[in-house]
Motif scaffolding. Structure first.
Motif, PDB file in Angstrom:
ATOM      1  N   GLN A 154       0.823  -1.206   0.000  1.00 35.44           N
ATOM      2  CA  GLN A 154       0.000   0.000   0.000  1.00 35.44           C
ATOM      3  C   GLN A 154       0.858   1.257   0.000  1.00 35.44           C
ATOM      4  OE1 GLN A 154      -3.765   0.743   2.509  1.00 35.44           O
ATOM      5  NE2 GLN A 154      -2.195   1.833   3.677  1.00 35.44           N
ATOM      6  N   ALA A 155       1.921   1.257   0.819  1.00 34.44           N
ATOM      7  CA  ALA A 155       2.784   2.438   0.908  1.00 34.44           C
ATOM      8  C   ALA A 155       3.549   2.663  -0.388  1.00 34.44           C
ATOM      9  CB  ALA A 155       3.749   2.290   2.080  1.00 34.44           C
ATOM     10  N   VAL A 156       4.066   1.597  -0.973  1.00 33.88           N
ATOM     11  CA  VAL A 156       4.811   1.725  -2.230  1.00 33.88           C
ATOM     12  C   VAL A 156       3.879   2.174  -3.351  1.00 33.88           C
ATOM     13  CG1 VAL A 156       6.126   0.462  -3.985  1.00 33.88           C
ATOM     14  CG2 VAL A 156       6.610   0.090  -1.560  1.00 33.88           C
ATOM     15  N   ASP A 157       2.665   1.645  -3.387  1.00 24.00           N
ATOM     16  CA  ASP A 157       1.680   2.034  -4.394  1.00 24.00           C
ATOM     17  C   ASP A 157       1.379   3.533  -4.296  1.00 24.00           C
ATOM     18  OD1 ASP A 157      -0.189   1.925  -6.408  1.00 24.00           O
ATOM     19  OD2 ASP A 157      -1.618   0.676  -5.320  1.00 24.00           O
ATOM     20  N   ALA A 158       1.090   3.993  -3.071  1.00 20.29           N
ATOM     21  CA  ALA A 158       0.791   5.417  -2.869  1.00 20.29           C
ATOM     22  C   ALA A 158       1.995   6.285  -3.219  1.00 20.29           C
ATOM     23  CB  ALA A 158       0.377   5.656  -1.416  1.00 20.29           C
ATOM     24  N   PRO A 161      -1.427   6.719   2.923  1.00 22.51           N
ATOM     25  CA  PRO A 161      -1.391   7.305   1.573  1.00 22.51           C
ATOM     26  C   PRO A 161      -1.554   8.821   1.564  1.00 22.51           C
ATOM     27  CG  PRO A 161      -2.615   5.261   1.518  1.00 22.51           C
ATOM     28  CD  PRO A 161      -2.301   5.516   2.966  1.00 22.51           C
ATOM     29  N   GLU A 162      -2.467   9.355   2.371  1.00 25.99           N
ATOM     30  CA  GLU A 162      -2.662  10.807   2.387  1.00 25.99           C
ATOM     31  C   GLU A 162      -1.408  11.538   2.848  1.00 25.99           C
ATOM     32  OE1 GLU A 162      -5.531  14.198   4.493  1.00 25.99           O
ATOM     33  OE2 GLU A 162      -5.968  12.068   4.752  1.00 25.99           O
ATOM     34  N   GLY A 184       4.688  10.184  -7.104  1.00 22.04           N
ATOM     35  CA  GLY A 184       5.923  10.620  -7.757  1.00 22.04           C
ATOM     36  C   GLY A 184       7.213  10.218  -7.083  1.00 22.04           C
ATOM     37  N   TYR A 185       7.142   9.493  -5.977  1.00 21.34           N
ATOM     38  CA  TYR A 185       8.370   8.996  -5.348  1.00 21.34           C
ATOM     39  C   TYR A 185       9.048   8.013  -6.292  1.00 21.34           C
ATOM     40  CZ  TYR A 185       6.583  10.459  -0.673  1.00 21.34           C
ATOM     41  OH  TYR A 185       6.100  11.143   0.410  1.00 21.34           O
ATOM     42  N   ARG A 186      10.370   8.114  -6.375  1.00 18.76           N
ATOM     43  CA  ARG A 186      11.126   7.163  -7.170  1.00 18.76           C
ATOM     44  C   ARG A 186      12.306   6.602  -6.380  1.00 18.76           C
ATOM     45  NH1 ARG A 186       6.994   7.411  -9.195  1.00 18.76           N
ATOM     46  NH2 ARG A 186       6.435   7.948 -11.356  1.00 18.76           N
ATOM     47  N   ALA A 187      12.326   6.815  -5.079  1.00 19.77           N
ATOM     48  CA  ALA A 187      13.389   6.273  -4.226  1.00 19.77           C
ATOM     49  C   ALA A 187      12.760   5.616  -3.011  1.00 19.77           C
ATOM     50  CB  ALA A 187      14.355   7.374  -3.797  1.00 19.77           C
ATOM     51  N   PHE A 188      13.365   4.496  -2.586  1.00 14.75           N
ATOM     52  CA  PHE A 188      12.872   3.735  -1.440  1.00 14.75           C
ATOM     53  C   PHE A 188      14.061   3.311  -0.591  1.00 14.75           C
ATOM     54  CE2 PHE A 188       9.827   3.508  -4.831  1.00 14.75           C
ATOM     55  CZ  PHE A 188       8.611   3.697  -4.192  1.00 14.75           C
ATOM     56  N   ASP A 189      13.963   3.591   0.699  1.00 10.03           N
ATOM     57  CA  ASP A 189      15.090   3.387   1.610  1.00 10.03           C
ATOM     58  C   ASP A 189      14.762   2.280   2.612  1.00 10.03           C
ATOM     59  OD1 ASP A 189      17.712   4.755   2.850  1.00 10.03           O
ATOM     60  OD2 ASP A 189      16.343   4.269   4.493  1.00 10.03           O
ATOM     61  N   SER A 190      15.403   1.135   2.435  1.00 10.48           N
ATOM     62  CA  SER A 190      15.211  -0.014   3.313  1.00 10.48           C
ATOM     63  C   SER A 190      16.528  -0.331   4.031  1.00 10.48           C
ATOM     64  CB  SER A 190      14.717  -1.223   2.506  1.00 10.48           C
ATOM     65  OG  SER A 190      14.415  -2.312   3.351  1.00 10.48           O
ATOM     66  N   ALA A 191      16.548  -1.437   4.753  1.00 15.41           N
ATOM     67  CA  ALA A 191      17.749  -1.875   5.477  1.00 15.41           C
ATOM     68  C   ALA A 191      17.532  -3.312   5.923  1.00 15.41           C
ATOM     69  CB  ALA A 191      18.010  -0.994   6.702  1.00 15.41           C
ATOM     70  N   ALA A 192      18.619  -4.024   6.096  1.00 13.55           N
ATOM     71  CA  ALA A 192      18.504  -5.405   6.574  1.00 13.55           C
ATOM     72  C   ALA A 192      17.754  -5.463   7.901  1.00 13.55           C
ATOM     73  CB  ALA A 192      19.891  -6.028   6.710  1.00 13.55           C
ATOM     74  N   VAL A 193      18.040  -4.524   8.805  1.00 10.73           N
ATOM     75  CA  VAL A 193      17.409  -4.572  10.126  1.00 10.73           C
ATOM     76  C   VAL A 193      15.944  -4.144  10.089  1.00 10.73           C
ATOM     77  CG1 VAL A 193      19.593  -4.231  11.343  1.00 10.73           C
ATOM     78  CG2 VAL A 193      18.168  -2.253  10.789  1.00 10.73           C
ATOM     79  N   HIS A 244       9.065  -7.430  -3.689  1.00  9.28           N
ATOM     80  CA  HIS A 244       7.820  -7.984  -4.238  1.00  9.28           C
ATOM     81  C   HIS A 244       6.871  -6.867  -4.674  1.00  9.28           C
ATOM     82  CE1 HIS A 244       8.609 -11.824  -1.696  1.00  9.28           C
ATOM     83  NE2 HIS A 244       9.098 -11.961  -2.913  1.00  9.28           N
ATOM     84  N   ALA A 245       6.766  -5.824  -3.842  1.00  5.16           N
ATOM     85  CA  ALA A 245       5.863  -4.711  -4.156  1.00  5.16           C
ATOM     86  C   ALA A 245       6.273  -4.029  -5.464  1.00  5.16           C
ATOM     87  CB  ALA A 245       5.838  -3.706  -3.008  1.00  5.16           C
ATOM     88  N   LEU A 246       7.560  -3.783  -5.622  1.00  6.78           N
ATOM     89  CA  LEU A 246       8.024  -3.111  -6.836  1.00  6.78           C
ATOM     90  C   LEU A 246       7.816  -3.979  -8.077  1.00  6.78           C
ATOM     91  CD1 LEU A 246      11.259  -1.430  -5.467  1.00  6.78           C
ATOM     92  CD2 LEU A 246       9.196  -0.262  -6.246  1.00  6.78           C
ATOM     93  N   LYS A 247       8.049  -5.266  -7.929  1.00  2.75           N
ATOM     94  CA  LYS A 247       7.854  -6.177  -9.063  1.00  2.75           C
ATOM     95  C   LYS A 247       6.400  -6.147  -9.524  1.00  2.75           C
ATOM     96  CE  LYS A 247       8.802 -10.919 -10.565  1.00  2.75           C
ATOM     97  NZ  LYS A 247       9.321 -12.244 -10.163  1.00  2.75           N
ATOM     98  N   GLU A 248       5.482  -6.057  -8.559  1.00  2.00           N
ATOM     99  CA  GLU A 248       4.067  -6.026  -8.890  1.00  2.00           C
ATOM    100  C   GLU A 248       3.613  -4.660  -9.403  1.00  2.00           C
ATOM    101  OE1 GLU A 248      -0.239  -6.448  -6.549  1.00  2.00           O
ATOM    102  OE2 GLU A 248       1.503  -7.568  -5.836  1.00  2.00           O
ATOM    103  N   LEU A 249       4.152  -3.588  -8.812  1.00  2.00           N
ATOM    104  CA  LEU A 249       3.596  -2.259  -9.055  1.00  2.00           C
ATOM    105  C   LEU A 249       4.267  -1.452 -10.168  1.00  2.00           C
ATOM    106  CD1 LEU A 249       3.045  -1.236  -5.333  1.00  2.00           C
ATOM    107  CD2 LEU A 249       1.252  -1.701  -7.022  1.00  2.00           C
ATOM    108  N   LEU A 250       5.536  -1.700 -10.443  1.00  2.00           N
ATOM    109  CA  LEU A 250       6.209  -0.887 -11.463  1.00  2.00           C
ATOM    110  C   LEU A 250       5.477  -0.924 -12.814  1.00  2.00           C
ATOM    111  CD1 LEU A 250      10.009  -1.478 -10.689  1.00  2.00           C
ATOM    112  CD2 LEU A 250       8.676   0.608 -10.312  1.00  2.00           C
ATOM    113  N   PRO A 251       5.035  -2.101 -13.292  1.00  2.00           N
ATOM    114  CA  PRO A 251       4.313  -2.110 -14.572  1.00  2.00           C
ATOM    115  C   PRO A 251       3.029  -1.286 -14.545  1.00  2.00           C
ATOM    116  CG  PRO A 251       5.041  -4.324 -13.977  1.00  2.00           C
ATOM    117  CD  PRO A 251       5.252  -3.469 -12.774  1.00  2.00           C
ATOM    118  N   LYS A 252       2.384  -1.227 -13.376  1.00  2.00           N
ATOM    119  CA  LYS A 252       1.146  -0.451 -13.236  1.00  2.00           C
ATOM    120  C   LYS A 252       1.373   1.012 -13.582  1.00  2.00           C
ATOM    121  CE  LYS A 252      -2.089   1.032  -9.583  1.00  2.00           C
ATOM    122  NZ  LYS A 252      -2.487   0.833  -8.166  1.00  2.00           N
TER     123      LYS A 252
END
Length: 293
Positions: free
Chosen positions: A39-43, A254-255, A48-57, A66-74
């Motif tokens: 939901q967060a990646v979709d929103a 999302p808002e 217009g976000y094009r960067a995502f900041d994750s971490a192992a921890v 998984h989210a990007l694989k599903e949502l990028l084509p959308k």
């Protein structure tokens, strides 16, 4: 600092690798669970976000992948249209760094990571004063340099390093860090660290821009927000990006995600910028790395 803007990437800043980093990214700390991440990646992509900041921890690398694989084509996007950051766990500092970084790649399900950071200058399980910490940092950096040479990590950098840690790294590294990511907001302006980054050509990046929410009710921030008819969050994020500092506001709503993206269609006056910067007192809302040898 010259910033570029395009319809596909939004405003961005150059890295010493020759690539560019979006000025706005979604911080994913405490964003857990496949549905919440989706939901967060979709929103975010919609806003217009094009960067995502994750971490192992953060334990959400796989969910992000998984989210990007599903949502990028959308959104008519490909892997190359997004900038993915992840970070080495402190438990993998030293001899576990190579395996830790490769595990992040595997979790994300990607051939490469745009930016990979050493998350913390210390080592999990060691005291901050343990003299093994510098050697472990150096061993981690050598592993990241190797993966960078292989093209698996397009840029490498560090997080939560002090000026002393940065100078130590710059004195021994073969590949200069592209980014230093640290806590940055009007109460913690990080003047010395920013100067060190400028000296060595390292991009300075902010986290905790909103002071874990506490700055949203600061009277000075509220006053500026009232003056420019913006939310306190937008004011705090604008204060950073107006200085060329990329930001990573985190939200699962999302808002709020959309609201945090609306920071490029207004400008803070010089007096408002100065008013906010004058709040600096070296106050940290997060962990303090200054005791790590």
């Amino acid at each position: 600092m010259k910033m570029s803007s395009s319809a596909s990437t939004g405003p961005s800043a150059p890295l010493n690798t020759g690539s560019r980093m979006p000025l706005l990214g979604l911080g994913m700390y405490k964003l857990c669970g496949g549905e919440a991440v989706l939901q967060a990646v979709d929103a975010s992509l919609a806003a217009g976000y094009r960067a995502f900041d994750s971490a192992a921890v953060y334990r959400n690398e796989a969910e992000l992948g998984h989210a990007l694989k599903e949502l990028l084509p959308k959104y008519g996007l490909t892997r190359e249209d997004v900038f993915i950051t992840s970070k080495l766990s402190p438990k993998d500092q030293g001899k576990g760094a190579m395996e830790g970084a490769l595990h992040s790649l595997s979790n994300l399900g990607m051939d490469y990571i745009d930016l990979y950071l050493i998350h913390w200058p210390g080592t999990q399980g060691l005291d901050v004063t343990d003299k093994c910490n510098p050697g472990n940092r150096a061993q981690s950096w050598a592993a990241l340099e190797e993966l960078h040479a292989q093209g698996k990590l397009k840029a490498i950098g560090v997080s939560n390093y002090t000026p002393a840690h940065m100078r130590e790294l710059m004195g021994s590294c073969k590949v200069h860090p592209a980014v230093l990511q640290v806590e940055f907001h009007p109460l913690e302006c990080q003047t010395e660290l920013r100067s060190v980054c400028q000296e060595f050509g390292v991009r300075f990046q902010a986290y905790t821009s909103l002071g874990r929410g506490e700055l949203l009710t600061d009277p000075h921030v509220l006053q500026v927000a009232e003056t420019c008819k913006r939310t306190p969050a937008q004011v705090l994020l604008r204060w950073a990006v107006q200085q060329g500092v990329p930001v990573l506001p985190k939200s699962s709503t999302p808002e709020r995600i959309r609201e945090n993206a609306r920071i490029f269609d207004f400008t803070l006056s010089d007096s408002d910028m100065a008013k906010l910067s004058a709040l600096d007192r070296g106050h940290k809302f997060c962990w303090d790395p200054s005791q790590v040898v």
